[in-house]
Design a protein around this motif. Structure first.
Motif, short mmCIF file in Angstrom:
data_model
loop_
_atom_site.label_atom_id
_atom_site.label_comp_id
_atom_site.label_asym_id
_atom_site.label_seq_id
_atom_site.Cartn_x
_atom_site.Cartn_y
_atom_site.Cartn_z
N PHE A 1 40.52 5.87 -33.66
CA PHE A 1 41.40 5.21 -34.62
C PHE A 1 42.79 5.88 -34.65
O PHE A 1 43.82 5.20 -34.71
N PRO B 1 45.42 5.50 -31.25
CA PRO B 1 46.24 4.28 -31.25
C PRO B 1 47.27 4.26 -32.37
O PRO B 1 48.41 3.80 -32.16
N SER C 1 51.35 3.96 -31.88
CA SER C 1 52.13 2.88 -32.52
C SER C 1 53.43 3.38 -33.11
O SER C 1 54.39 2.62 -33.25
N LEU D 1 48.11 -1.65 -32.64
CA LEU D 1 47.66 -0.27 -32.61
C LEU D 1 47.57 0.32 -34.02
O LEU D 1 46.65 1.09 -34.32
N CYS E 1 44.39 -0.65 -35.62
CA CYS E 1 43.25 0.19 -35.22
C CYS E 1 43.11 1.37 -36.17
O CYS E 1 42.00 1.72 -36.60
N TYR E 2 44.24 1.99 -36.48
CA TYR E 2 44.20 3.11 -37.41
C TYR E 2 43.77 2.64 -38.80
O TYR E 2 42.99 3.33 -39.48
N LEU F 1 41.74 0.33 -39.54
CA LEU F 1 40.29 0.14 -39.56
C LEU F 1 39.57 1.46 -39.86
O LEU F 1 38.60 1.49 -40.62
#
Length: 284
Positions: A39, A42, A46, A58, A61-62, A64
């Motif tokens: 996580f 990415p 970004s 990206l 993703c973090y 999440l």
């Protein structure tokens, strides 16, 4: 996002949060902690891309990963209510649960900033600064106050563990309610962090058995005193119109000081304390 702010945020994503998850001692976090690089990396990438779809994807993703941390609090509150019913254990529990929630606030601001869209009326500059704020004044501050409260079983320790989450919440509300609410949050947060600094200096530091750990704890306590003065001066100036540091100056002083002097030194020191305790336990 400026280079300085990007570097500070990377430190939070890649070092402070995963180290803090290890120190928190909250059951059930091992899987999230092991997956954290998937996580955080990415999210860190970004920061250096132009605003747009790739950077936003990206950042998501973090987000999440931070959402998984925040959601971890729900079953803990429902299934394990006993700690929250104890006057002695509730403050540390509240502080540590606050630490699990605050990265999701930072990630929400990151996604909006990387997409190039204002959020709730806040411009991209404010959103960019919200990201490090809730990694350090949110996650790191709440984490350390909870750890101090666990170790120092006193009224002051419980005050620190409660006032840091309360101050963080008031600052967040102040984003929407106005500068005076944000000033109130800064006052409460400063009181809590100064108490953390005092307990770290008076109680935690002398208990450390090696010089390096004592030095790290001393630096973290001393830096807190200075950086929170800056936070108060900025919040007071915003609320009253009095002269106060600019946001650029705050990032270079308050931000860097909290990231390196407080958060990094604190997690390194507490990790050393934890490793020594584990070693002594295995030896015994």
């Amino acid at each position: 996002m400026s280079v300085l702010v990007g570097l500070i945020v990377m430190l939070g994503m890649l070092v402070i949060v995963p180290a803090g998850l290890l120190l928190a001692g909250v059951p059930g976090l091992d899987r999230i902690r092991r997956l954290w690089p998937a996580f955080a990396v990415p999210g860190a990438v970004s920061l250096w891309l132009p605003r747009g779809l790739p950077a936003t994807a990206l950042a998501l993703c973090y987000a999440l990963g931070t959402a998984a941390l925040a959601l971890h609090c729900l079953p803990r509150l429902v299934r394990r209510p006993a700690p929250l019913l104890s006057i002695r254990t509730a403050p540390a529990e509240i502080a540590l649960l606050t630490a699990l929630v605050t990265p999701s606030i930072a990630a929400t601001a990151l996604v909006a900033e990387r997409s190039g869209h204002p959020l709730f009326g806040f411009g991209l500059g404010i959103l960019a600064l919200t990201v490090p704020h809730f990694h350090f004044a949110g996650f790191a501050a709440a984490l350390v106050s909870g750890l101090v409260c666990r170790l120092v079983d006193s009224t002051a320790g419980r005050f620190a563990a409660l006032s840091v989450p309360l101050g963080t919440l008031l600052v967040l509300i102040g984003y929407f309610a106005g500068d005076r609410t944000e000033l109130a949050g800064a006052v409460v947060l400063t009181a809590g962090m100064w108490t953390v600094a005092l307990l770290t200096w008076q109680t935690v530091r002398p208990a450390a058995r090696d010089r390096a750990t004592r030095l790290l704890l001393a630096i973290s306590a001393a830096v807190l005193v200075l950086t929170m003065v800056l936070a108060l001066s900025w919040a007071l100036g915003e609320a009253t119109g009095l002269p106060h540091p600019t946001l650029t100056w705050m990032a270079a002083t308050h931000g860097v000081g909290n990231a390196l002097g407080f958060a990094l030194c604190s997690v390194l020191a507490w990790k050393r304390l934890r490793d020594r305790t584990d070693h002594e336990g295995r030896t015994a």
